[in-house]
Design a protein around this motif. Sequence first.
Motif, short mmCIF file in Angstrom:
data_model
loop_
_atom_site.label_atom_id
_atom_site.label_comp_id
_atom_site.label_asym_id
_atom_site.label_seq_id
_atom_site.Cartn_x
_atom_site.Cartn_y
_atom_site.Cartn_z
N MET A 1 0.84 -1.16 0.00
CA MET A 1 0.00 0.00 0.00
C MET A 1 0.88 1.22 0.00
SD MET A 1 -2.78 -1.13 2.68
CE MET A 1 -3.19 -2.81 2.66
N SER A 2 0.35 2.28 -0.43
CA SER A 2 1.14 3.50 -0.46
C SER A 2 0.24 4.69 -0.24
CB SER A 2 1.86 3.63 -1.80
OG SER A 2 0.94 3.64 -2.84
N THR A 3 0.85 5.78 0.22
CA THR A 3 0.11 7.03 0.29
C THR A 3 0.25 7.65 -1.08
OG1 THR A 3 2.02 8.23 1.11
CG2 THR A 3 0.50 7.36 2.75
N THR A 4 -0.84 8.11 -1.65
CA THR A 4 -0.80 8.56 -3.02
C THR A 4 -0.73 10.08 -3.12
OG1 THR A 4 -3.20 8.53 -3.13
CG2 THR A 4 -2.06 6.57 -3.90
N ASN A 5 0.20 10.55 -3.92
CA ASN A 5 0.31 11.96 -4.27
C ASN A 5 0.32 12.90 -3.07
OD1 ASN A 5 0.26 11.19 -6.96
ND2 ASN A 5 -1.96 11.24 -7.00
N GLY A 6 0.82 12.43 -1.95
CA GLY A 6 0.94 13.30 -0.80
C GLY A 6 -0.35 13.61 -0.09
N ASN A 7 -1.45 12.97 -0.47
CA ASN A 7 -2.72 13.30 0.15
C ASN A 7 -3.00 12.48 1.40
OD1 ASN A 7 -3.48 10.81 -0.80
ND2 ASN A 7 -5.03 11.57 -2.21
N GLY A 8 -2.10 11.56 1.75
CA GLY A 8 -2.28 10.78 2.96
C GLY A 8 -3.21 9.61 2.84
N ALA A 9 -3.56 9.20 1.62
CA ALA A 9 -4.40 8.02 1.43
C ALA A 9 -3.50 6.80 1.25
CB ALA A 9 -5.29 8.19 0.20
N VAL A 10 -3.73 5.77 2.05
CA VAL A 10 -2.93 4.56 1.97
C VAL A 10 -3.59 3.61 0.98
CG1 VAL A 10 -2.01 2.62 3.30
CG2 VAL A 10 -2.21 4.86 4.36
N VAL A 11 -2.81 3.10 0.04
CA VAL A 11 -3.32 2.20 -0.98
C VAL A 11 -2.48 0.94 -1.03
CG1 VAL A 11 -4.30 4.05 -2.40
CG2 VAL A 11 -1.96 3.29 -2.80
N VAL A 12 -3.05 -0.13 -1.59
CA VAL A 12 -2.36 -1.41 -1.72
C VAL A 12 -1.42 -1.36 -2.91
CG1 VAL A 12 -2.69 -3.87 -2.15
CG2 VAL A 12 -4.29 -2.62 -0.68
N ASP A 13 -0.21 -1.87 -2.71
CA ASP A 13 0.79 -1.98 -3.77
C ASP A 13 1.16 -3.45 -3.91
OD1 ASP A 13 2.83 -1.69 -5.60
OD2 ASP A 13 4.24 -0.82 -4.17
N VAL B 1 -7.33 5.30 5.21
CA VAL B 1 -7.12 3.88 4.92
C VAL B 1 -8.35 3.23 4.28
CG1 VAL B 1 -5.36 3.57 6.70
CG2 VAL B 1 -7.76 3.21 7.27
N SER B 2 -9.27 4.04 3.76
CA SER B 2 -10.50 3.48 3.18
C SER B 2 -10.20 2.57 1.99
CB SER B 2 -11.47 4.60 2.78
OG SER B 2 -10.88 5.45 1.83
N GLY B 3 -9.18 2.89 1.19
CA GLY B 3 -8.81 2.03 0.07
C GLY B 3 -8.32 0.67 0.53
N VAL B 4 -7.62 0.66 1.65
CA VAL B 4 -7.12 -0.60 2.22
C VAL B 4 -8.30 -1.42 2.76
CG1 VAL B 4 -5.60 -1.64 3.93
CG2 VAL B 4 -4.93 0.49 2.80
N GLU B 5 -9.22 -0.75 3.41
CA GLU B 5 -10.40 -1.44 3.94
C GLU B 5 -11.21 -2.07 2.80
OE1 GLU B 5 -11.37 0.97 8.01
OE2 GLU B 5 -11.84 1.97 6.11
N GLU B 6 -11.36 -1.35 1.70
CA GLU B 6 -12.08 -1.89 0.53
C GLU B 6 -11.35 -3.10 -0.03
OE1 GLU B 6 -12.66 1.23 -2.30
OE2 GLU B 6 -13.72 2.49 -0.86
N TYR B 7 -10.03 -3.01 -0.10
CA TYR B 7 -9.22 -4.13 -0.59
C TYR B 7 -9.43 -5.36 0.29
CZ TYR B 7 -5.12 -6.90 -1.77
OH TYR B 7 -4.29 -7.92 -2.14
N PHE B 8 -9.41 -5.19 1.60
CA PHE B 8 -9.60 -6.30 2.52
C PHE B 8 -11.02 -6.87 2.41
CE2 PHE B 8 -5.54 -5.36 3.90
CZ PHE B 8 -5.12 -6.20 4.92
#
Length: 82
Positions: free
Chosen positions: A1-13, A53-60
């Motif tokens: 996961m990563s934070t995207t474009n400095g906006n503080g959103a954690v995503v799965v990588d 971390v909503s993107g991570v929650e969706e992934y899970f």
Amino acid sequence: MSTTNGNGAVVVDRAGNQPGRGAWLHPAPECLQAAIRRRAFSRALRISGSPDVSGVEEYFDRLEIGSPPRETEQVAKNMSTP
């Protein structure tokens, strides 16, 4: 996961090829909730504040429905710009 474009959103990588600092998390909902509760993403990624971390929650959520997960997942990378 990563934070995207400095906006503080954690995503799965899943490929593990995004630039920046990464974090690993066992792909189980209880591990994700423990990481959120303990503010582990902020510490692991060395960022201030609470990332989205909503993107991570969706992934899970999709993992529970879809194919079996790998033993561990690269869950986050810090890609925020200084």
